[in-house]
Design a protein around this motif. Sequence first.
Motif, short mmCIF file in Angstrom:
data_model
loop_
_atom_site.label_atom_id
_atom_site.label_comp_id
_atom_site.label_asym_id
_atom_site.label_seq_id
_atom_site.Cartn_x
_atom_site.Cartn_y
_atom_site.Cartn_z
N ASP A 13 0.80 -1.23 0.00
CA ASP A 13 0.00 0.00 0.00
C ASP A 13 0.83 1.28 0.00
O ASP A 13 0.29 2.37 -0.07
CB ASP A 13 -0.99 0.00 1.17
N MET A 14 2.14 1.18 0.05
CA MET A 14 3.00 2.35 0.01
C MET A 14 3.43 2.70 -1.41
O MET A 14 4.03 3.74 -1.64
CB MET A 14 4.23 2.13 0.89
N VAL A 43 7.73 4.92 -4.35
CA VAL A 43 7.06 4.57 -3.10
C VAL A 43 7.04 5.79 -2.17
O VAL A 43 7.85 6.71 -2.31
CB VAL A 43 7.76 3.39 -2.37
N CYS A 44 6.11 5.79 -1.23
CA CYS A 44 5.98 6.87 -0.27
C CYS A 44 6.39 6.35 1.10
O CYS A 44 6.05 5.23 1.47
CB CYS A 44 4.53 7.35 -0.24
N ASP A 45 7.12 7.14 1.87
CA ASP A 45 7.54 6.72 3.20
C ASP A 45 6.49 7.00 4.27
O ASP A 45 6.61 6.54 5.39
CB ASP A 45 8.84 7.41 3.61
N SER A 47 2.97 6.63 6.13
CA SER A 47 1.95 5.59 6.26
C SER A 47 0.73 6.18 6.95
O SER A 47 0.84 6.67 8.07
CB SER A 47 2.50 4.43 7.08
N PRO A 48 -0.40 6.17 6.30
CA PRO A 48 -0.63 5.72 4.93
C PRO A 48 0.00 6.70 3.93
O PRO A 48 0.28 7.84 4.27
CB PRO A 48 -2.16 5.72 4.79
N SER A 49 0.18 6.23 2.73
CA SER A 49 0.79 7.05 1.69
C SER A 49 0.06 8.38 1.55
O SER A 49 -1.17 8.42 1.52
CB SER A 49 0.75 6.31 0.35
#
Length: 63
Positions: A13-14, A43-45, A47-49
Amino acid sequence: MSTRTPYKRQGDDMDLPTGKTCADCVHCRRCTQIFGHIPADEVCDFSPSRFREAIPAKRGDEA
Protein backbone atom coordinates in the motif's frame (compact mmCIF):
# COMPACT_ATOMS: atom_id res chain seq x y z
CA MET A 1 26.09 14.94 -3.19
CA SER A 2 25.77 11.29 -4.11
CA THR A 3 23.07 9.73 -6.23
CA ARG A 4 21.16 6.58 -5.50
CA THR A 5 18.90 4.14 -7.30
CA PRO A 6 15.22 5.15 -7.07
CA TYR A 7 13.04 3.13 -4.69
CA LYS A 8 10.87 0.86 -6.85
CA ARG A 9 7.35 -0.42 -6.18
CA GLN A 10 7.18 -3.28 -3.66
CA GLY A 11 3.59 -4.44 -4.21
CA ASP A 12 2.13 -2.97 -1.04
CA ASP A 13 0.00 0.00 0.00
CA MET A 14 3.00 2.35 0.01
CA ASP A 15 3.42 2.12 -3.76
CA LEU A 16 2.52 5.19 -5.76
CA PRO A 17 -0.09 4.78 -8.51
CA THR A 18 1.17 2.95 -11.59
CA GLY A 19 3.19 5.25 -13.81
CA LYS A 20 3.62 7.89 -11.08
CA THR A 21 6.75 8.93 -9.19
CA CYS A 22 7.46 11.34 -6.37
CA ALA A 23 7.90 14.04 -9.02
CA ASP A 24 4.14 13.81 -9.70
CA CYS A 25 3.20 14.50 -6.06
CA VAL A 26 2.37 17.86 -4.48
CA HIS A 27 4.73 16.98 -1.61
CA CYS A 28 7.78 16.25 -3.82
CA ARG A 29 9.71 19.40 -3.00
CA ARG A 30 9.34 18.97 0.75
CA CYS A 31 10.17 15.25 0.72
CA THR A 32 13.25 15.68 -1.45
CA GLN A 33 14.60 18.54 0.67
CA ILE A 34 13.82 17.19 4.13
CA PHE A 35 13.47 13.42 3.93
CA GLY A 36 16.00 12.44 1.25
CA HIS A 37 13.63 11.21 -1.42
CA ILE A 38 14.44 11.72 -5.08
CA PRO A 39 11.85 12.60 -7.74
CA ALA A 40 12.21 9.16 -9.39
CA ASP A 41 11.09 7.22 -6.27
CA GLU A 42 7.98 5.07 -6.77
CA VAL A 43 7.06 4.57 -3.10
CA CYS A 44 5.98 6.87 -0.27
CA ASP A 45 7.54 6.72 3.20
CA PHE A 46 4.45 8.10 4.93
CA SER A 47 1.95 5.59 6.26
CA PRO A 48 -0.63 5.72 4.93
CA SER A 49 0.79 7.05 1.69
CA ARG A 50 0.21 10.78 1.33
CA PHE A 51 0.64 10.82 -2.44
CA ARG A 52 -1.54 13.50 -3.99
CA GLU A 53 -1.08 14.17 -7.67
CA ALA A 54 0.06 17.68 -8.49
CA ILE A 55 -2.10 19.56 -10.97
CA PRO A 56 0.00 21.54 -13.46
CA ALA A 57 -0.50 25.28 -13.16
CA LYS A 58 -2.11 26.97 -16.14
CA ARG A 59 -0.50 30.00 -17.65
CA GLY A 60 -2.58 33.14 -17.98
CA ASP A 61 -2.23 33.19 -21.79
CA GLU A 62 -3.70 29.70 -22.27
CA ALA A 63 -7.34 29.38 -23.17
